[in-house]
Scaffold this motif. Structure first.
Motif, PDB file in Angstrom:
ATOM      1  N   ASP A 173    -109.576  51.944 -10.285  1.00  0.00           N
ATOM      2  CA  ASP A 173    -110.875  52.617 -10.191  1.00  0.00           C
ATOM      3  C   ASP A 173    -112.054  51.648  -9.817  1.00  0.00           C
ATOM      4  O   ASP A 173    -112.045  51.130 -11.219  1.00  0.00           O
ATOM      5  CB  ASP A 173    -111.450  53.570 -11.094  1.00  0.00           C
ATOM      6  CG  ASP A 173    -112.655  54.440 -10.662  1.00  0.00           C
ATOM      7  OD1 ASP A 173    -113.204  54.290  -9.676  1.00  0.00           O
ATOM      8  OD2 ASP A 173    -112.828  55.435 -11.418  1.00  0.00           O
ATOM      9  N   LEU A 174    -112.488  51.276  -8.613  1.00  0.00           N
ATOM     10  CA  LEU A 174    -113.249  50.082  -8.339  1.00  0.00           C
ATOM     11  C   LEU A 174    -114.683  50.400  -9.256  1.00  0.00           C
ATOM     12  O   LEU A 174    -115.476  49.727  -9.146  1.00  0.00           O
ATOM     13  CB  LEU A 174    -113.474  49.946  -7.064  1.00  0.00           C
ATOM     14  CG  LEU A 174    -112.204  49.307  -6.162  1.00  0.00           C
ATOM     15  CD1 LEU A 174    -112.435  49.141  -4.817  1.00  0.00           C
ATOM     16  CD2 LEU A 174    -111.579  48.360  -7.190  1.00  0.00           C
ATOM     17  N   ASN A 175    -114.937  51.811  -9.262  1.00  0.00           N
ATOM     18  CA  ASN A 175    -116.235  52.097 -10.095  1.00  0.00           C
ATOM     19  C   ASN A 175    -116.356  52.280 -11.368  1.00  0.00           C
ATOM     20  O   ASN A 175    -117.421  52.342 -12.092  1.00  0.00           O
ATOM     21  CB  ASN A 175    -116.753  53.696  -9.316  1.00  0.00           C
ATOM     22  CG  ASN A 175    -116.871  53.439  -7.848  1.00  0.00           C
ATOM     23  OD1 ASN A 175    -117.690  52.730  -7.307  1.00  0.00           O
ATOM     24  ND2 ASN A 175    -116.439  54.691  -7.091  1.00  0.00           N
ATOM     25  N   ALA A 176    -115.026  51.796 -11.936  1.00  0.00           N
ATOM     26  CA  ALA A 176    -115.109  51.958 -13.611  1.00  0.00           C
ATOM     27  C   ALA A 176    -114.869  50.396 -13.898  1.00  0.00           C
ATOM     28  O   ALA A 176    -114.271  49.515 -13.130  1.00  0.00           O
ATOM     29  CB  ALA A 176    -113.694  52.748 -13.691  1.00  0.00           C
ATOM     30  N   ALA A 177    -115.375  50.174 -15.131  1.00  0.00           N
ATOM     31  CA  ALA A 177    -115.193  48.923 -15.592  1.00  0.00           C
ATOM     32  C   ALA A 177    -113.712  48.590 -15.759  1.00  0.00           C
ATOM     33  O   ALA A 177    -112.986  49.330 -16.432  1.00  0.00           O
ATOM     34  CB  ALA A 177    -115.953  48.820 -16.926  1.00  0.00           C
ATOM     35  N   PRO A 178    -113.469  47.479 -15.336  1.00  0.00           N
ATOM     36  CA  PRO A 178    -111.870  47.052 -15.560  1.00  0.00           C
ATOM     37  C   PRO A 178    -111.582  46.774 -16.982  1.00  0.00           C
ATOM     38  O   PRO A 178    -112.505  46.226 -18.006  1.00  0.00           O
ATOM     39  CB  PRO A 178    -111.600  45.880 -14.700  1.00  0.00           C
ATOM     40  CG  PRO A 178    -112.938  45.146 -14.914  1.00  0.00           C
ATOM     41  CD  PRO A 178    -113.968  46.439 -14.627  1.00  0.00           C
ATOM     42  N   GLN A 179    -110.349  47.311 -17.580  1.00  0.00           N
ATOM     43  CA  GLN A 179    -109.915  47.202 -18.903  1.00  0.00           C
ATOM     44  C   GLN A 179    -108.805  46.010 -18.962  1.00  0.00           C
ATOM     45  O   GLN A 179    -108.380  45.655 -18.117  1.00  0.00           O
ATOM     46  CB  GLN A 179    -109.331  48.502 -19.708  1.00  0.00           C
ATOM     47  CG  GLN A 179    -110.211  49.716 -19.464  1.00  0.00           C
ATOM     48  CD  GLN A 179    -111.532  49.414 -20.089  1.00  0.00           C
ATOM     49  OE1 GLN A 179    -111.485  49.044 -21.333  1.00  0.00           O
ATOM     50  NE2 GLN A 179    -112.754  49.699 -19.643  1.00  0.00           N
ATOM     51  N   PHE A 180    -108.833  45.561 -20.148  1.00  0.00           N
ATOM     52  CA  PHE A 180    -107.917  44.518 -20.434  1.00  0.00           C
ATOM     53  C   PHE A 180    -106.587  45.148 -20.679  1.00  0.00           C
ATOM     54  O   PHE A 180    -106.191  45.758 -21.755  1.00  0.00           O
ATOM     55  CB  PHE A 180    -108.276  43.430 -21.612  1.00  0.00           C
ATOM     56  CG  PHE A 180    -107.241  42.330 -21.774  1.00  0.00           C
ATOM     57  CD1 PHE A 180    -107.577  41.112 -21.177  1.00  0.00           C
ATOM     58  CD2 PHE A 180    -106.297  42.504 -22.690  1.00  0.00           C
ATOM     59  CE1 PHE A 180    -106.621  40.162 -21.277  1.00  0.00           C
ATOM     60  CE2 PHE A 180    -105.262  41.502 -22.834  1.00  0.00           C
ATOM     61  CZ  PHE A 180    -105.523  40.401 -22.228  1.00  0.00           C
ATOM     62  N   THR A 181    -105.543  44.941 -19.605  1.00  0.00           N
ATOM     63  CA  THR A 181    -104.437  45.492 -19.746  1.00  0.00           C
ATOM     64  C   THR A 181    -103.271  44.504 -19.478  1.00  0.00           C
ATOM     65  O   THR A 181    -103.522  43.437 -18.983  1.00  0.00           O
ATOM     66  CB  THR A 181    -104.041  46.821 -18.934  1.00  0.00           C
ATOM     67  OG1 THR A 181    -104.172  46.313 -17.400  1.00  0.00           O
ATOM     68  CG2 THR A 181    -105.112  47.943 -19.178  1.00  0.00           C
ATOM     69  N   ASN A 182    -101.891  44.886 -19.724  1.00  0.00           N
ATOM     70  CA  ASN A 182    -100.913  44.007 -19.442  1.00  0.00           C
ATOM     71  C   ASN A 182    -100.880  43.708 -18.044  1.00  0.00           C
ATOM     72  O   ASN A 182    -100.555  42.421 -17.547  1.00  0.00           O
ATOM     73  CB  ASN A 182     -99.589  44.370 -19.878  1.00  0.00           C
ATOM     74  CG  ASN A 182     -98.756  43.338 -19.862  1.00  0.00           C
ATOM     75  OD1 ASN A 182     -98.665  42.189 -20.273  1.00  0.00           O
ATOM     76  ND2 ASN A 182     -97.546  43.761 -19.143  1.00  0.00           N
ATOM     77  N   SER A 183    -101.166  44.733 -17.254  1.00  0.00           N
ATOM     78  CA  SER A 183    -100.947  44.718 -15.818  1.00  0.00           C
ATOM     79  C   SER A 183    -102.247  43.732 -15.158  1.00  0.00           C
ATOM     80  O   SER A 183    -102.021  43.003 -14.209  1.00  0.00           O
ATOM     81  CB  SER A 183    -100.957  46.042 -14.924  1.00  0.00           C
ATOM     82  OG  SER A 183    -101.869  46.884 -15.273  1.00  0.00           O
ATOM     83  N   GLU A 184    -103.215  44.202 -15.673  1.00  0.00           N
ATOM     84  CA  GLU A 184    -104.687  43.181 -15.308  1.00  0.00           C
ATOM     85  C   GLU A 184    -104.269  41.874 -15.571  1.00  0.00           C
ATOM     86  O   GLU A 184    -104.696  40.954 -14.745  1.00  0.00           O
ATOM     87  CB  GLU A 184    -105.883  43.978 -15.867  1.00  0.00           C
ATOM     88  CG  GLU A 184    -106.354  45.161 -15.421  1.00  0.00           C
ATOM     89  CD  GLU A 184    -107.212  45.133 -13.993  1.00  0.00           C
ATOM     90  OE1 GLU A 184    -107.184  43.724 -13.797  1.00  0.00           O
ATOM     91  OE2 GLU A 184    -107.503  45.981 -13.736  1.00  0.00           O
ATOM     92  N   LEU A 185    -103.860  41.701 -16.679  1.00  0.00           N
ATOM     93  CA  LEU A 185    -103.720  40.026 -17.137  1.00  0.00           C
ATOM     94  C   LEU A 185    -102.786  39.441 -16.436  1.00  0.00           C
ATOM     95  O   LEU A 185    -102.877  38.527 -15.795  1.00  0.00           O
ATOM     96  CB  LEU A 185    -103.269  40.362 -18.686  1.00  0.00           C
ATOM     97  CG  LEU A 185    -102.645  38.875 -18.954  1.00  0.00           C
ATOM     98  CD1 LEU A 185    -103.815  37.961 -19.124  1.00  0.00           C
ATOM     99  CD2 LEU A 185    -102.253  39.020 -20.471  1.00  0.00           C
ATOM    100  N   ARG A 186    -101.672  39.913 -16.098  1.00  0.00           N
ATOM    101  CA  ARG A 186    -100.454  39.265 -15.266  1.00  0.00           C
ATOM    102  C   ARG A 186    -100.906  39.238 -13.825  1.00  0.00           C
ATOM    103  O   ARG A 186    -100.857  38.172 -13.195  1.00  0.00           O
ATOM    104  CB  ARG A 186     -99.177  40.052 -15.209  1.00  0.00           C
ATOM    105  CG  ARG A 186     -98.618  40.103 -16.898  1.00  0.00           C
ATOM    106  CD  ARG A 186     -97.331  40.662 -16.765  1.00  0.00           C
ATOM    107  NE  ARG A 186     -96.762  40.730 -18.297  1.00  0.00           N
ATOM    108  CZ  ARG A 186     -96.026  39.582 -18.566  1.00  0.00           C
ATOM    109  NH1 ARG A 186     -95.759  38.586 -17.868  1.00  0.00           N
ATOM    110  NH2 ARG A 186     -95.703  39.575 -20.015  1.00  0.00           N
ATOM    111  N   GLU A 187    -101.702  40.171 -13.308  1.00  0.00           N
ATOM    112  CA  GLU A 187    -102.131  40.242 -11.932  1.00  0.00           C
ATOM    113  C   GLU A 187    -103.326  38.947 -11.647  1.00  0.00           C
ATOM    114  O   GLU A 187    -103.153  38.100 -10.757  1.00  0.00           O
ATOM    115  CB  GLU A 187    -102.810  41.500 -11.523  1.00  0.00           C
ATOM    116  CG  GLU A 187    -103.509  41.246  -9.970  1.00  0.00           C
ATOM    117  CD  GLU A 187    -102.883  40.989  -8.998  1.00  0.00           C
ATOM    118  OE1 GLU A 187    -103.361  40.616  -8.027  1.00  0.00           O
ATOM    119  OE2 GLU A 187    -101.549  41.167  -8.732  1.00  0.00           O
TER     120      GLU A 187
END
Length: 214
Positions: A173-187
């Protein structure tokens, strides 16, 4: 007896005309050799550039074709940033410019006049390590260590990107604040290559600094 053909007559006239002109010093210009012009060496364009590196104002004069990476390593002798692929594909040269991480091998030094630049040397020292550096040591997030400066600079910037709400390719969701997740970190860290394969330990180190489990 058959006479010479028209072609033979023309050939004889051409030969006689050429011979006569050579004899009288009036040879056609087409036969003259143009003297070779010696090639001149490319002129080197020099420029002065000043920027703030690790909290200190630095001014250097360099070839305008010099990359930021070479300016840091060869002119300022900050050799922590590594030259890996030199094509922006491995991330070993990652530094932080104006709070954002960049591949310093892909940008010219003269493009960063007045910028604030942080290299691995500016994050911490062996006596006073940055929390990310300490976490990499604790979790053994490196083996040969060649990519580690770029990994750490990138990791520090990744946490700042998430903090200020910059989305990534996997942000749902580009309108929501990104969260620190494993997928976000690895990407977000996918542009930093570790040929030793210490990715799991690297993820654990970054997650500790982010305050979340890997």
């Amino acid at each position: 007896m058959q006479g010479p053909s028209d072609f033979e007559v023309s050939r004889r006239k051409l030969l006689l005309g050429t011979a006569a002109s050579v004899a009288f010093g009036t040879a056609p210009l087409a036969y003259a050799q143009t003297p070779a012009v010696p090639a001149q060496a490319d002129a080197v364009s020099m420029s002065k550039v000043s920027f703030n590196v690790n909290g200190s104002l630095r001014e250097i004069a360099l070839d305008t074709r010099t990359t930021l990476l070479d300016a840091l390593r060869e002119h300022l002798h900050l050799t922590g940033s590594k030259k890996g692929c030199d094509h922006g594909q491995c991330g070993a040269c990652t530094v932080i410019v104006g709070g954002r991480r960049i591949n310093s091998c892909l940008t010219l030094a003269v493009m960063h006049q007045g910028d604030s630049i942080t290299t691995i040397e500016g994050l911490g020292t062996p006596e006073n390590m940055h929390p990310m550096q300490a976490a990499f040591v604790k979790h053994d997030g490196f083996q040969c260590g060649y990519c580690t400066p770029g990994q750490i600079c990138s990791a520090v910037a990744v946490l700042d990107e998430i903090k200020v709400g910059i989305p990534s390719h996997v942000s749902a969701d580009l309108n929501a604040a990104p969260q620190f997740t494993n997928s976000e970190l690895r990407e977000r860290m996918s542009g930093n290559i570790c040929r030793c394969g210490a990715y799991s330990n690297i993820a654990e180190a970054i997650s500790e600094v982010a305050g979340r489990p890997a």
